[in-house]
Design a protein around this motif. Sequence first.
Motif, PDB file in Angstrom:
ATOM      1  N   CYS A  95       0.851  -1.182   0.000  1.00  0.00           N
ATOM      2  CA  CYS A  95       0.000   0.000   0.000  1.00  0.00           C
ATOM      3  C   CYS A  95       0.894   1.242   0.000  1.00  0.00           C
ATOM      4  N   ASN A  96       0.469   2.252  -0.718  1.00  0.00           N
ATOM      5  CA  ASN A  96       1.197   3.517  -0.783  1.00  0.00           C
ATOM      6  C   ASN A  96       0.225   4.674  -0.634  1.00  0.00           C
ATOM      7  N   ALA A  97       0.654   5.720   0.053  1.00  0.00           N
ATOM      8  CA  ALA A  97      -0.223   6.882   0.212  1.00  0.00           C
ATOM      9  C   ALA A  97       0.596   8.162   0.260  1.00  0.00           C
ATOM     10  N   ASP A  98       0.072   9.163  -0.385  1.00  0.00           N
ATOM     11  CA  ASP A  98       0.650  10.513  -0.401  1.00  0.00           C
ATOM     12  C   ASP A  98      -0.071  11.298   0.693  1.00  0.00           C
ATOM     13  N   ILE A  99       0.652  11.607   1.782  1.00  0.00           N
ATOM     14  CA  ILE A  99       0.006  12.129   2.981  1.00  0.00           C
ATOM     15  C   ILE A  99       0.668  13.416   3.442  1.00  0.00           C
ATOM     16  N   ARG A 100      -0.175  14.371   3.828  1.00  0.00           N
ATOM     17  CA  ARG A 100       0.314  15.565   4.502  1.00  0.00           C
ATOM     18  C   ARG A 100       0.027  15.378   5.986  1.00  0.00           C
ATOM     19  N   VAL A 101       1.076  15.479   6.802  1.00  0.00           N
ATOM     20  CA  VAL A 101       0.924  15.271   8.248  1.00  0.00           C
ATOM     21  C   VAL A 101       0.654  16.589   8.947  1.00  0.00           C
ATOM     22  N   THR A 102       0.140  16.469  10.173  1.00  0.00           N
ATOM     23  CA  THR A 102      -0.144  17.680  10.948  1.00  0.00           C
ATOM     24  C   THR A 102       1.126  18.267  11.542  1.00  0.00           C
ATOM     25  N   THR A 103       2.048  17.412  11.850  1.00  0.00           N
ATOM     26  CA  THR A 103       3.322  17.853  12.389  1.00  0.00           C
ATOM     27  C   THR A 103       4.407  16.906  11.934  1.00  0.00           C
ATOM     28  N   PRO A 104       5.585  17.372  11.531  1.00  0.00           N
ATOM     29  CA  PRO A 104       5.994  18.775  11.611  1.00  0.00           C
ATOM     30  C   PRO A 104       5.589  19.589  10.397  1.00  0.00           C
ATOM     31  N   ALA A 105       5.095  20.764  10.642  1.00  0.00           N
ATOM     32  CA  ALA A 105       4.939  21.793   9.623  1.00  0.00           C
ATOM     33  C   ALA A 105       4.198  21.358   8.378  1.00  0.00           C
ATOM     34  N   LEU A 106       3.150  20.530   8.530  1.00  0.00           N
ATOM     35  CA  LEU A 106       2.323  20.125   7.395  1.00  0.00           C
ATOM     36  C   LEU A 106       3.162  19.530   6.256  1.00  0.00           C
ATOM     37  N   ARG A 107       4.153  18.750   6.602  1.00  0.00           N
ATOM     38  CA  ARG A 107       5.000  18.137   5.597  1.00  0.00           C
ATOM     39  C   ARG A 107       4.223  17.078   4.828  1.00  0.00           C
ATOM     40  N   ARG A 108       4.511  16.989   3.532  1.00  0.00           N
ATOM     41  CA  ARG A 108       3.836  16.024   2.655  1.00  0.00           C
ATOM     42  C   ARG A 108       4.856  15.016   2.168  1.00  0.00           C
ATOM     43  N   SER A 109       4.542  13.711   2.329  1.00  0.00           N
ATOM     44  CA  SER A 109       5.486  12.657   1.966  1.00  0.00           C
ATOM     45  C   SER A 109       4.748  11.427   1.471  1.00  0.00           C
ATOM     46  N   ASP A 110       5.508  10.533   0.856  1.00  0.00           N
ATOM     47  CA  ASP A 110       5.012   9.216   0.460  1.00  0.00           C
ATOM     48  C   ASP A 110       5.229   8.236   1.604  1.00  0.00           C
ATOM     49  N   TYR A 111       4.214   7.415   1.858  1.00  0.00           N
ATOM     50  CA  TYR A 111       4.333   6.404   2.907  1.00  0.00           C
ATOM     51  C   TYR A 111       4.000   5.028   2.318  1.00  0.00           C
ATOM     52  N   TRP A 112       4.636   4.011   2.898  1.00  0.00           N
ATOM     53  CA  TRP A 112       4.461   2.640   2.429  1.00  0.00           C
ATOM     54  C   TRP A 112       4.056   1.724   3.575  1.00  0.00           C
ATOM     55  N   GLY A 113       3.235   0.731   3.247  1.00  0.00           N
ATOM     56  CA  GLY A 113       2.941  -0.322   4.194  1.00  0.00           C
ATOM     57  C   GLY A 113       4.023  -1.382   4.166  1.00  0.00           C
ATOM     58  N   GLN A 114       3.861  -2.388   5.017  1.00  0.00           N
ATOM     59  CA  GLN A 114       4.886  -3.421   5.152  1.00  0.00           C
ATOM     60  C   GLN A 114       4.738  -4.521   4.108  1.00  0.00           C
ATOM     61  N   GLY A 115       3.612  -4.553   3.425  1.00  0.00           N
ATOM     62  CA  GLY A 115       3.383  -5.548   2.386  1.00  0.00           C
ATOM     63  C   GLY A 115       2.553  -6.719   2.875  1.00  0.00           C
ATOM     64  N   THR A 116       1.732  -7.253   1.982  1.00  0.00           N
ATOM     65  CA  THR A 116       0.951  -8.440   2.284  1.00  0.00           C
ATOM     66  C   THR A 116       1.072  -9.405   1.099  1.00  0.00           C
ATOM     67  N   GLN A 117       1.319 -10.659   1.400  1.00  0.00           N
ATOM     68  CA  GLN A 117       1.594 -11.645   0.349  1.00  0.00           C
ATOM     69  C   GLN A 117       0.298 -12.168  -0.265  1.00  0.00           C
ATOM     70  N   VAL A 118       0.269 -12.183  -1.583  1.00  0.00           N
ATOM     71  CA  VAL A 118      -0.824 -12.804  -2.331  1.00  0.00           C
ATOM     72  C   VAL A 118      -0.223 -13.920  -3.173  1.00  0.00           C
ATOM     73  N   THR A 119      -0.714 -15.130  -2.980  1.00  0.00           N
ATOM     74  CA  THR A 119      -0.232 -16.275  -3.728  1.00  0.00           C
ATOM     75  C   THR A 119      -1.414 -16.932  -4.426  1.00  0.00           C
ATOM     76  N   VAL A 120      -1.300 -17.061  -5.746  1.00  0.00           N
ATOM     77  CA  VAL A 120      -2.355 -17.680  -6.548  1.00  0.00           C
ATOM     78  C   VAL A 120      -1.812 -18.990  -7.093  1.00  0.00           C
ATOM     79  N   SER A 121      -2.352 -20.080  -6.587  1.00  0.00           N
ATOM     80  CA  SER A 121      -1.826 -21.393  -6.951  1.00  0.00           C
ATOM     81  C   SER A 121      -2.879 -22.458  -6.699  1.00  0.00           C
ATOM     82  N   SER A 122      -2.835 -23.487  -7.526  1.00  0.00           N
ATOM     83  CA  SER A 122      -3.737 -24.624  -7.327  1.00  0.00           C
ATOM     84  C   SER A 122      -3.031 -25.709  -6.515  1.00  0.00           C
TER      85      SER A 122
END
Length: 122
Positions: A95-122
């Motif tokens: 997951c990725n999100a472009d977020i403006r935080v309240t502190t410090p100083a309304l900084r805007r950055s990209d944030y990433w999640g830790q990842g979740t595995q999806v496996t498609v197999s029979s």
Amino acid sequence: QVQLVESGGGLVQPGGSLRLSCAASGSIFSIYTMGWYRQAPGKQRELVAAITNGGSTNYADSVKGRFTISRDNAKNTVYLQMNSLKPGDTALYYCNADIRVTTPALRRSDYWGQGTQVTVSS
């Protein structure tokens, strides 16, 4: 400060479905575009789908017609509904999100999640 927590991955048979969720929490002022990326072993990370805070979406050609991205702005959460899954969809989904935080100083950055595995197999 800001955390993105993913859930919903797992093992599914070809043709099956999964729904991924990603919730953002922390000192959030505003969230702009949210998206899902994936990375398979030996391959580069690629964009799967993205959605703006206004609801505009875009998808990788490989998932168009099968995956649907949506978001709940009140819950700071983005979802990825994946249908008709194929073995080629097997990857670690981030997951990725472009977020403006309240502190410090309304900084805007990209944030990433830790990842979740999806496996498609029979």
